[in-house]
Write an enzyme that holds these catalytic residues in place. Structure first.
Site, mmCIF file in Angstrom:
data_model
loop_
_atom_site.group_PDB
_atom_site.id
_atom_site.type_symbol
_atom_site.label_atom_id
_atom_site.label_comp_id
_atom_site.label_asym_id
_atom_site.label_seq_id
_atom_site.Cartn_x
_atom_site.Cartn_y
_atom_site.Cartn_z
ATOM 1 N N CYS A 109 0.839 -1.204 0.000
ATOM 2 C CA CYS A 109 0.000 0.000 0.000
ATOM 3 C C CYS A 109 0.879 1.261 0.000
ATOM 4 O O CYS A 109 1.527 1.562 -0.998
ATOM 5 C CB CYS A 109 -0.989 -0.045 1.151
ATOM 6 S SG CYS A 109 -2.363 1.117 0.951
ATOM 7 N N HIS A 198 -3.278 -4.834 0.517
ATOM 8 C CA HIS A 198 -2.690 -5.265 1.793
ATOM 9 C C HIS A 198 -2.627 -6.794 1.843
ATOM 10 O O HIS A 198 -3.480 -7.438 2.441
ATOM 11 C CB HIS A 198 -3.528 -4.733 2.960
ATOM 12 C CG HIS A 198 -3.337 -3.279 3.228
ATOM 13 N ND1 HIS A 198 -2.302 -2.788 4.003
ATOM 14 C CD2 HIS A 198 -4.041 -2.194 2.821
ATOM 15 C CE1 HIS A 198 -2.379 -1.466 4.064
ATOM 16 N NE2 HIS A 198 -3.424 -1.084 3.361
ATOM 17 N N GLU A 200 -0.543 -8.332 3.547
ATOM 18 C CA GLU A 200 -0.130 -8.681 4.923
ATOM 19 C C GLU A 200 -1.303 -8.652 5.902
ATOM 20 O O GLU A 200 -1.110 -8.844 7.105
ATOM 21 C CB GLU A 200 0.972 -7.715 5.386
ATOM 22 C CG GLU A 200 0.515 -6.438 6.057
ATOM 23 C CD GLU A 200 -0.348 -5.509 5.204
ATOM 24 O OE1 GLU A 200 -1.010 -4.621 5.771
ATOM 25 O OE2 GLU A 200 -0.373 -5.672 3.960
#
Length: 261
Positions: A109, A198, A200
């Site tokens: 991001c 994202h 993660e």
């Protein structure tokens, strides 16, 4: 400074930070308290990879150099990549140094946007935000297959929370994925990967963000902006999409690791 064992402590204000481990292989650059390493930290620990994380909002100075690390990961955050914050400009300098040293960088991001800026691209406000679980179209190119594996050539769900995006790619960058609201969802440049989404993400981060969403996202939901997913929808479908997101994250992080010296 904090070790991987202190991942959750970096993401929560008021907790003490543990001491730095020696000879870490990966440097994680965290901007804000709420955007901590999440699944990336879980993956690094699972792979028994030693890592350091430094959080600017926690008052931790970033290292002056990335020399000695094998990989660098840059996280997201609510700030704009164009904000005049010294820590953001330092991250860009560290990205360029990593490129000079042949250390693969992966950006999430805001991290991906900073990579674009560091290499000569442009980041701007997009006409539409993207918040929630939305699909991206992964190209069927060789580079996309190298990074995304079996997801290449497919449409896959990922978690998004952004208002800005990369509008001009850096010279030499190759687009790997896109969406209707954001043309440059992922790009590769040399051994590096920048992502707008994202990968993660984990359920804990989603829950925390939805509980404290700021002002822009709730206003977008009230206005009926089609790419601002209502929070109740996001919560309802997270359990369905999280396993696929983590499988894709594993593939992407494994591809990143394969480029380490």
């Amino acid at each position: 400074m904090a070790s991987s064992a202190a991942m959750d402590l970096v993401g929560v204000a008021g907790h003490a930070l543990s001491s730095l481990p020696m000879n870490a292989e990966v440097l994680v650059l965290q901007h804000t308290l709420e955007d901590h390493p999440g699944f990336l930290g879980q993956w690094l620990d699972r792979e028994q990879i030693r890592w350091d994380v430094f959080c600017a909002e926690a008052g931790q100075a970033y290292p002056g150099s990335v020399a000695g690390y094998r990989g660098v990961a840059v996280l997201g955050g609510e700030w704009s990549a164009n904000d005049e914050r010294p820590s953001l400009r330092q991250v860009e300098a560290l990205i360029r140094e990593a490129d000079t040293l042949g250390i693969p960088v992966i950006g999430h991001c805001l991290g991906g946007q900073l990579m674009a800026r560091a290499f000569g691209g442009r980041v701007e406000r997009l006409p539409l935000p993207e918040v929630g679980w939305w699909t991206i179209d992964v190209l069927a190119s060789d580079a996309a297959r190298a990074w995304f594996g079996d997801a290449a050539g497919r449409t896959v769900p990922v978690f998004q929370w952004h208002y800005d995006g990369v509008t001009t790619l850096p010279p030499g960058a190759e687009v790997l994925a896109s969406s209707p609201a954001c043309t440059h969802q992922a790009f590769a440049i040399g051994p590096h990967l920048a992502m707008q989404f994202h990968i993660e993400i984990d359920p804990g981060k989603i829950d925390a963000w939805l509980n404290d969403p700021g002002t822009v996202y709730p206003a977008a939901v009230r206005e009926g902006i089609p790419t601002a997913q209502p929070p109740e929808t996001t919560r309802a479908i997270t359990a369905r999409h999280q396993p696929e997101s983590e499988a894709l994250a594993h593939q992407i992080y494994r591809a990143w690791r394969s480029r380490w010296r």
